[in-house]
Enzyme design. Sequence first.
Site, short mmCIF file in Angstrom:
data_model
loop_
_atom_site.label_atom_id
_atom_site.label_comp_id
_atom_site.label_asym_id
_atom_site.label_seq_id
_atom_site.Cartn_x
_atom_site.Cartn_y
_atom_site.Cartn_z
N ASP A 258 37.51 43.06 35.57
CA ASP A 258 38.29 42.00 34.98
C ASP A 258 37.75 41.24 34.44
OD1 ASP A 258 40.20 40.14 34.60
OD2 ASP A 258 40.74 39.46 36.64
N LYS B 131 49.33 45.50 38.61
CA LYS B 131 49.45 44.55 39.49
C LYS B 131 49.98 43.19 38.87
CE LYS B 131 45.58 42.25 40.19
NZ LYS B 131 44.21 41.46 40.23
N LYS C 149 44.66 42.55 30.78
CA LYS C 149 45.44 41.36 30.89
C LYS C 149 45.62 41.03 29.04
CE LYS C 149 43.81 39.52 35.07
NZ LYS C 149 43.11 38.76 35.62
N ARG D 32 49.06 37.34 35.16
CA ARG D 32 48.16 36.27 35.21
C ARG D 32 48.68 35.27 36.50
NH1 ARG D 32 43.60 36.02 31.66
NH2 ARG D 32 42.66 35.30 33.55
N SER D 33 47.60 34.82 37.20
CA SER D 33 48.27 33.92 38.14
C SER D 33 49.53 32.76 37.44
CB SER D 33 47.15 32.96 38.95
OG SER D 33 46.53 32.47 38.22
N ASP E 67 40.70 42.31 45.24
CA ASP E 67 40.35 41.60 43.96
C ASP E 67 39.28 40.47 44.55
OD1 ASP E 67 39.47 40.11 41.73
OD2 ASP E 67 41.28 39.50 41.41
N GLU F 171 50.51 33.81 43.40
CA GLU F 171 51.09 35.19 43.08
C GLU F 171 52.13 35.72 44.20
OE1 GLU F 171 47.90 37.57 41.89
OE2 GLU F 171 47.10 36.35 40.17
#
Length: 432
Positions: free
Chosen positions: A318, A394, A343, A372-373, A246, A209
């Site tokens: 999450d 985020k 998400k 998302r990553s 997180d 990220e």
Amino acid sequence: MSKIVKVLGREIIDSRGNPTVEAEVHLESGFVGMAAAPSGASTGSREALELRDGDKARFLGKGVLKAVAAVNGPIAEALIGKDAKNQAEIDQIMIDLDGTDNKANFGANAILAVSLANAKAAAAAKSMPLYAHIAELNGTPGVFSMPLPMMNIINGGEHADNNVDIQEFMIQPVGAKTLKEGLRIGAEVFHNLAKVLKSKGYSTAVGDEGGFAPNLKSNAEALEVIAEAVAAAGYELGKDVTLAMDCAASEFFDKEAGIYNMKGEGKTFTSEEFNHYLAELANQFPIVSIEDGLDESDWAGFKHQTELLGDKLQLVGDDLFVTNTKILAEGIEKGVANSILIKFNQIGSLTETLAAIKMAKDAGYTAVISHRSGETEDATIADLAVGTAAGQIKTGSMSRSDRVAKYNQLIRIEEALGEKAPFNGLKEVKGQ
């Protein structure tokens, strides 16, 4: 004008070098919407299914040709002739056609890509920006705000090849008056963090990220080096910049033993002990938000965490809630957490995503829009954050184009909307 005449799916590459689904929705008027599905690394067990081919001879089994075939076959056949402006109907047709609770037949990656492409096509047909169209779909036309970024500047856990157990250490530029100023603060802290890490002999390689991924002595040291970087950039920690984490605690939870095993530090914790560990960190540093502070199945632990910290901190679910209204409703009823991470590939359609945001807000929970990553250049989450006035986003660090694409879209939107989209900073964070 907005009748669908063609739906097209293709396999493209995401930011981790894995395939993902991209879809196009073409309208009779000539307008086209295009969108791509993101992909996660640390995933909740109750997320909608991301369909992969499993053919080890292609992309190590991660191909998405089956999902693409669903887009080009049954989904396209069902949607041609339908009105793209009717987003809820479009999404429901795909959900019903799939016929499973978790979109296992077509894949959430297929359905979501089409859902978002459809919204983009409809926005174009209405001659309005995507964020404005989303606000109308949300039942809040003309209501916008610029989100406070949570900028992930140190990566650990499943997002990095290092010894740091906690997955994300983030900064929030709460002292900024505008989103653009907030991004400048974030960039300056990011560059100063590189200098701090280099001075200590640590790596400045980045994780999935875009945050740095050094091997550190402890999770607390991650917060310490960020504090140094904030000061070096000329800002005051707690006033100009606050911190968020997180934990992605499901990734280091030993289900058989029922303990949290932080291998990087050589420590183990019970649920209650880990809650007190987080409380101690929040006493030492100006942490205002903690995400997935326990395993997704540890509801009793989350209840204790909420009682211990919920009046002081934003506690974000999450893996706990996976953008699912049924699970969120249970959390609200039981008084678990006070915020949800949004998400849209966890649930698999724009309509269901909007429902989760509305449910959270109606219950007094905050909603944090998230990447998302595994990402692409698709910046739809920027429009989603503004169009729902969610208040927080985020979307990674100040490096990697897949992350910066979202920030740049937010800059454009803020420029277009001006005072119509206020930047409310810390006021958006639960408990602050």
